[in-house]
Design an enzyme around this catalytic site. Sequence first.
Site, short mmCIF file in Angstrom:
data_model
loop_
_atom_site.label_atom_id
_atom_site.label_comp_id
_atom_site.label_asym_id
_atom_site.label_seq_id
_atom_site.Cartn_x
_atom_site.Cartn_y
_atom_site.Cartn_z
N LEU A 64 -29.57 27.32 -140.51
CA LEU A 64 -30.70 27.07 -141.41
C LEU A 64 -31.90 26.46 -140.70
CD1 LEU A 64 -28.80 25.95 -144.64
CD2 LEU A 64 -29.85 28.16 -144.15
N ASP A 153 -21.12 25.64 -132.17
CA ASP A 153 -21.52 27.04 -132.31
C ASP A 153 -22.86 27.34 -131.67
OD1 ASP A 153 -21.29 29.72 -133.07
OD2 ASP A 153 -22.68 29.37 -134.69
N HIS A 180 -16.77 28.84 -131.40
CA HIS A 180 -17.52 30.03 -130.98
C HIS A 180 -16.85 30.47 -129.69
CE1 HIS A 180 -21.49 31.93 -129.51
NE2 HIS A 180 -20.81 31.77 -128.39
N ASP A 307 -23.22 34.65 -140.29
CA ASP A 307 -23.83 34.17 -139.04
C ASP A 307 -25.36 34.35 -139.15
OD1 ASP A 307 -24.16 33.07 -136.57
OD2 ASP A 307 -23.23 34.71 -135.45
ZN ZN Z 1 -21.53 31.55 -132.59
#
Ligand code: ZN
Length: 431
Positions: A64, A153, A180, A307
């Site tokens: 975001l 991530d 990730h 994602d």
């Molecule tokens: Zn990722």
Amino acid sequence: MTTLLIKNGHVVDPANNVDAACDIFIKDGKISALGKNISEKAEAEIDAKGLTVTPGLIDMQVHLREPGREDKETLETGSKAALAGGITSVVAMPNSNPDADNQTVIEFVIKRTRELDLINIYPAGAITKRREGMHLAEINELKTSGAIAVTDDGVDVQNESVLRRAMEYAKTCDMLLMSHCETSDLTEKGVMHEGWVSTQLGLAGTPAASEDLAVIKNIMLGQLCNARLHLLHNSTSGAANAIRNAKKQGYKNLSAEVSVQHFALTDEECLGYNTNAKMYPPLRSRDHVDAIIKAIQDDVFDALTTDHAPHIEPDKLEAFQDAAFGSTGLETSFAVMNSYLVKAGHINFSKGISKMSVEPARILRLQKGTLGVGADADIALFDTNHSWTVESTRGFSKGKNCIFDGKKLTGKAVCTIVGGRIKYREGQILS
Ligand SMILES: [Zn+2]
């Protein structure tokens, strides 16, 4: 007391095995009754004839950009985009600026979410300070300040010893750790999937093994610590096989997701150097996509996510090798799931909804993703047969970099309800 009645809809509530014509009565933000021909009078009524009524969707992986890159997205524009996609809850990734590696950023997101009063935003904290993979963040402090999970991530925690200690720390706090999975030594300067298409385009590729190795490493260390481990955005057949085996061996605290673009599209989207097709993990070749779909059918993958990664236009107007990674997705994920999995005949509608509501709620331990009596009245109403062409310039997200731009999809949110209040209806945000 506020009341709302949704009449004449077809309710799909996988948590309670409901797939039938039903009315729903909502009182003070909670579901108070579900059944045929409810006659109780409500202050407001929605006629859902011809529509499918489901739990509000829960997206476990969303960027975001606030704080720090409000030119790309804000908590407000991201929330509106979510509502337009039938999404009522999201997990905000910690790669903001500053990173969410401390209590202040987590508390900011929680406070701003409350002020906006649009959707539920659950912030994830970072595993390591500044997500540099070196020094552990104060995971316990992140948890007590309201973080729902920890993840670095955007990058993997490369050092196995740091990752192991992070898993042990997260385990002692009963915190979900989301990985990730990428081996940066193998990715090097790769900008797309390594294969026939990358060779044809003359672009540096990332081998599937970069993801496979990291998935295997995460699973082995996760088993060692019995960590609550969630693997983000899986895209390779090797990842699917490793997760399938780990689940078969009884690793119960393991969960995994697929971002919707990875079962829908292949690396051929990069032909023509379309920078919206540049993302990590990269869009893979057909054999990987087929393996991912099979693993979704077999419940190797629990959840489906976006994602969602909004960017400003100049970041995508670069040459392919220099352009930013990522695609937006909040306004299209339901339609992508409906078009490429349900209408394509791979899974039934109820399973698709389950992976976008029931399963994320279970993994995140939220009392959501259900239309059972007493549950929070987070609800989406979809027209599952509505055919439309994606025009991201008309969307609520500040990011116009959607890989589905110009593509025809089937299914659209008509009305989105959060906590018993209508927040989105037919193209309009209501607050
Ligand atoms: Zn990722």
